[in-house]
Design a protein around this motif. Structure first.
Motif, PDB file in Angstrom:
ATOM      1  N   LEU A  89       1.026   0.401  -1.686  1.00  0.00           N
ATOM      2  CA  LEU A  89       1.226   1.127  -0.437  1.00  0.00           C
ATOM      3  C   LEU A  89       0.592   0.427   0.754  1.00  0.00           C
ATOM      4  O   LEU A  89       1.203   0.332   1.821  1.00  0.00           O
ATOM      5  N   TRP A  90      -0.618  -0.082   0.605  1.00  0.00           N
ATOM      6  CA  TRP A  90      -1.268  -0.694   1.771  1.00  0.00           C
ATOM      7  C   TRP A  90      -0.492  -1.903   2.273  1.00  0.00           C
ATOM      8  O   TRP A  90      -0.382  -2.124   3.476  1.00  0.00           O
ATOM      9  N   MET A  91       0.097  -2.706   1.365  1.00  0.00           N
ATOM     10  CA  MET A  91       0.904  -3.857   1.802  1.00  0.00           C
ATOM     11  C   MET A  91       2.163  -3.372   2.521  1.00  0.00           C
ATOM     12  O   MET A  91       2.589  -3.980   3.502  1.00  0.00           O
ATOM     13  N   LYS A  92       2.746  -2.285   2.040  1.00  0.00           N
ATOM     14  CA  LYS A  92       3.951  -1.740   2.678  1.00  0.00           C
ATOM     15  C   LYS A  92       3.618  -1.188   4.057  1.00  0.00           C
ATOM     16  O   LYS A  92       4.354  -1.416   5.021  1.00  0.00           O
ATOM     17  N   VAL A  93       2.506  -0.479   4.176  1.00  0.00           N
ATOM     18  CA  VAL A  93       2.110   0.083   5.471  1.00  0.00           C
ATOM     19  C   VAL A  93       1.828  -1.043   6.468  1.00  0.00           C
ATOM     20  O   VAL A  93       2.236  -0.969   7.634  1.00  0.00           O
ATOM     21  N   LEU A  94       1.167  -2.099   6.028  1.00  0.00           N
ATOM     22  CA  LEU A  94       0.921  -3.239   6.917  1.00  0.00           C
ATOM     23  C   LEU A  94       2.239  -3.867   7.371  1.00  0.00           C
ATOM     24  O   LEU A  94       2.421  -4.177   8.549  1.00  0.00           O
ATOM     25  N   ALA A  95       3.164  -4.052   6.441  1.00  0.00           N
ATOM     26  CA  ALA A  95       4.458  -4.647   6.788  1.00  0.00           C
ATOM     27  C   ALA A  95       5.225  -3.748   7.744  1.00  0.00           C
ATOM     28  O   ALA A  95       5.803  -4.215   8.733  1.00  0.00           O
TER      29      ALA A  95
END
Length: 124
Positions: A89-95
């Motif tokens: 999730l954190w990588m998706k939110v950053l993207a």
């Protein structure tokens, strides 16, 4: 995007990204997924129309530009939406943030710990 962030972000006990998102954050982001995907696809499609309808270059040049646009757009869609799991999730939110898909209001709906960690990572 994410690999660079991984290399440069100073992980500390104050902001362990992988533990920053709560179950509530996960459910909230899951509820936004379709809306965000549709917004991105709408943007991509509008850009494709501009390319196709442009009077710059000959038809083959416009086709080549459209092809490049589709390839680049596919990478953005994949970065933002493929493997949509809580563990990523954190990588998706950053993207999503880096591609201008998350509004400030949506970010404010995340938990305080998630917002604090996001604030420590500069947007690209």
């Amino acid at each position: 995007m994410a690999p660079d962030v991984l290399r440069t972000f100073p992980y500390t006990s104050e902001c362990p990204m992988h533990n920053s998102f709560t179950e509530r954050d996960w459910k909230y982001m899951r509820s936004l997924k379709d809306e965000l995907l549709h917004a991105l696809c709408e943007r991509i499609n509008r850009q494709a129309v501009v390319i196709v309808e442009s009077e710059k270059g000959d038809p083959h040049e416009r086709y080549a530009k459209l092809y490049e646009h589709v390839l680049a757009s596919g990478k953005i869609v994949a970065k933002c939406f493929d493997e949509w799991r809580r563990s990523k999730l954190w990588m998706k939110v950053l993207a999503l943030r880096n591609h201008g898909l998350l509004s400030e209001e949506q970010i404010q709906n995340l938990s305080e710990s998630a917002r604090e960690c996001l604030a420590r990572i500069p947007a690209e």
